[in-house]
Design a protein around this motif. Structure first.
Motif, short mmCIF file in Angstrom:
data_model
loop_
_atom_site.label_atom_id
_atom_site.label_comp_id
_atom_site.label_asym_id
_atom_site.label_seq_id
_atom_site.Cartn_x
_atom_site.Cartn_y
_atom_site.Cartn_z
N ALA A 28 -13.47 45.19 -13.57
CA ALA A 28 -13.09 43.89 -12.97
C ALA A 28 -11.63 43.93 -12.53
O ALA A 28 -11.29 43.46 -11.43
N PHE A 29 -10.78 44.52 -13.36
CA PHE A 29 -9.35 44.57 -13.04
C PHE A 29 -9.08 45.53 -11.89
O PHE A 29 -8.35 45.19 -10.94
N VAL A 30 -9.68 46.73 -11.95
CA VAL A 30 -9.44 47.75 -10.91
C VAL A 30 -9.85 47.20 -9.53
O VAL A 30 -9.18 47.43 -8.53
N LEU A 31 -10.95 46.43 -9.52
CA LEU A 31 -11.41 45.87 -8.23
C LEU A 31 -10.40 44.87 -7.65
O LEU A 31 -10.40 44.61 -6.44
N MET A 32 -9.56 44.32 -8.52
CA MET A 32 -8.58 43.34 -8.01
C MET A 32 -7.40 44.02 -7.31
O MET A 32 -6.70 43.39 -6.53
N ILE A 33 -7.19 45.32 -7.62
CA ILE A 33 -6.00 46.00 -7.08
C ILE A 33 -6.03 46.05 -5.54
O ILE A 33 -5.09 45.59 -4.89
N PRO A 34 -7.13 46.58 -4.91
CA PRO A 34 -7.11 46.60 -3.44
C PRO A 34 -7.03 45.21 -2.83
O PRO A 34 -6.48 45.03 -1.74
N LEU A 35 -7.55 44.22 -3.54
CA LEU A 35 -7.49 42.85 -3.00
C LEU A 35 -6.05 42.34 -2.99
O LEU A 35 -5.61 41.72 -2.03
N ALA A 36 -5.32 42.65 -4.06
CA ALA A 36 -3.91 42.22 -4.12
C ALA A 36 -3.11 42.96 -3.06
O ALA A 36 -2.31 42.36 -2.32
N VAL A 37 -3.36 44.28 -2.94
CA VAL A 37 -2.59 45.09 -1.97
C VAL A 37 -2.84 44.61 -0.54
O VAL A 37 -1.92 44.52 0.27
N THR A 38 -4.09 44.30 -0.21
CA THR A 38 -4.43 43.95 1.18
C THR A 38 -4.41 42.44 1.43
O THR A 38 -5.02 41.96 2.37
N SER A 39 -3.69 41.70 0.56
CA SER A 39 -3.75 40.24 0.73
C SER A 39 -2.82 39.72 1.84
O SER A 39 -2.85 38.54 2.16
N THR A 40 -2.02 40.61 2.43
CA THR A 40 -1.06 40.14 3.44
C THR A 40 -1.70 40.06 4.84
O THR A 40 -2.72 40.69 5.09
N LYS A 41 -1.02 39.30 5.72
CA LYS A 41 -1.50 39.16 7.11
C LYS A 41 -1.53 40.52 7.80
O LYS A 41 -2.41 40.81 8.60
N LYS A 42 -0.52 41.35 7.46
CA LYS A 42 -0.42 42.68 8.06
C LYS A 42 -1.69 43.49 7.78
O LYS A 42 -2.23 44.16 8.67
N TRP A 43 -2.20 43.38 6.54
CA TRP A 43 -3.39 44.13 6.16
C TRP A 43 -4.65 43.55 6.82
O TRP A 43 -5.57 44.31 7.14
N ILE A 44 -4.67 42.24 7.02
CA ILE A 44 -5.82 41.64 7.72
C ILE A 44 -5.87 42.23 9.13
O ILE A 44 -6.92 42.64 9.62
N GLY A 45 -4.67 42.34 9.77
CA GLY A 45 -4.58 42.92 11.11
C GLY A 45 -5.00 44.39 11.10
O GLY A 45 -5.74 44.83 11.97
N ARG A 46 -4.54 45.13 10.11
CA ARG A 46 -4.83 46.55 10.03
C ARG A 46 -6.32 46.82 9.85
O ARG A 46 -6.89 47.73 10.46
#
Ligand code: HEM
Length: 212
Positions: A122-140
Motif C-alpha cells: 500500500a505504501f510503495v504504491l503511493m510513491i509514484p503517485l506522490a512523485v507524479t502529483s505535479t502539473k509537470k508530470w500530468i503534462g509529461r
C-alpha cells in the motif's frame, strides 16, 4: 484559482499538520498521554492518519459529484500528499521503533507477515503517485496515462483497510468503519462511471449517421 480557495488552502495545510503537531506536543510536553507503549502509539497514530488522509482525499470526487462543488477538487492533491507524508512517518516509526533499523528483520517482516506485506505494498504504491502529483508530470504522462496511474490509490486504500483489519486481534470495530466508508466512496465512483457509460451509449445510439 478562485479567491476563497486561495485563502482556504494554507488553512487546510495547517489543519493537515494538526495530527503531527499533536503527536510532537505529546512527545515533548505530555508524555503520560502516550500511555505505556509510546513507540507503539506513535506507529499506530501515524498509521491511523495515513488511512484517514487516503480516505479524505478519496472523498473529494464523490463530494463534488453530490454537491456540484467543483472547487473541492483543488484540495485533492494536497490531501493525497499528506496521506503520503503520514505514510512515510508511519514507515519511519516502524523502521525505528519496531525493527530498530534492522534491514534483515524488515525484509523478513515484509515477506513473512501478511499484515506488513499488504501495508508495505500500500505504501510503495503511493510513491509514484506522490512523485507524479505535479502539473509537470500530468503534462509529461498525458492526462489519460496519469489518470490510469493514479487509480493505484484505490488499491492503496483497500490494502490499507486490510492491513488495519489484519493488525487488530479482537475488536474489529475501527477497521470495519473504515471498510464501510471506503465501500461507500468506491460505490459512488462506480455509480458515476456507470452513469457516464450509459449516457455515452445513449448518445452513440442517437448518432448513427456520424458513425458510418
Ligand atoms: C511500509 C509500510 C507499512 C508498515 C511496515 C506498517 C507497519 C505497521 C505496524 C507495525 C503497525 C502496528 C503498530 C503496533 O502494533 O503498535 C501498523 C498499524 C497500522 N497501520 Fe501500518 N504499516 C505500513 C503501511 C501502512 C499504510 C500505507 C497504511 C494506510 C493506508 C497503514 C495504516 C495502518 C493503520 C490504520 C494501523 C493501525 C493503527 C491503530 O491500531 O490505531 N499502514 N502498521
Amino acid at each position: 484559482m478562485p479567491a476563497p480557495v486561495k485563502v482556504a488552502k494554507p488553512l487546510v495545510f495547517l489543519l493537515c499538520l494538526g495530527p503531527l503537531a499533536a503527536l510532537l506536543w505529546a512527545i515533548f510536553f505530555n508524555q503520560e498521554s502516550l500511555g505505556a507503549d509510546p513507540p507503539g502509539l506513535i506507529t499506530d497514530r501515524t498509521g491511523d492518519w495515513t488511512l484517514r488522509f487516503v480516505l479524505i482525499s478519496l472523498t473529494m470526487t464523490p463530494l463534488r459529484l453530490i454537491t456540484g462543488w467543483n472547487w473541492v477538487i483543488r484540495f485533492r492533491r494536497m490531501l493525497g500528499l499528506f496521506a503520503f507524508f503520514y505514510g512515510l512517518l508511519h514507515f519511519i516509526s516502524y523502521i525505528w521503533f519496531t525493527v530498530n533499523f534492522d534491514i534483515h528483520t524488515t525484509i523478513e517482516d515484509i515477506t513473512k507477515r501478511p499484515f506488513i506485506t499488504v501495508g508495505f505494498i500500500a505504501f510503495v504504491l503511493m510513491i509514484p503517485l506522490a512523485v507524479t502529483s505535479t502539473k509537470k508530470w500530468i503534462g509529461r504522462l498525458g492526462g489519460k496515462r496519469w489518470n490510469t496511474l493514479h487509480k493505484a490509490i484505490y488499491i492503496t486504500s483497500i490494502l490499507g483497510v486490510i492491513h488495519f483489519w489484519w493488525r487488530v486481534k479482537s475488536d474489529i470495530t475501527k477497521p470495519l468503519i473504515y471498510a464501510v466508508l471506503l465501500g461507500i466512496l468506491l460505490a459512488i465512483r462506480l455509480w458515476n462511471l456507470f452513469k457516464i457509460r450509459r449516457k455515452a451509449t445513449v448518445y452513440d445510439r442517437a448518432q448513427p449517421a456520424h458513425r458510418s
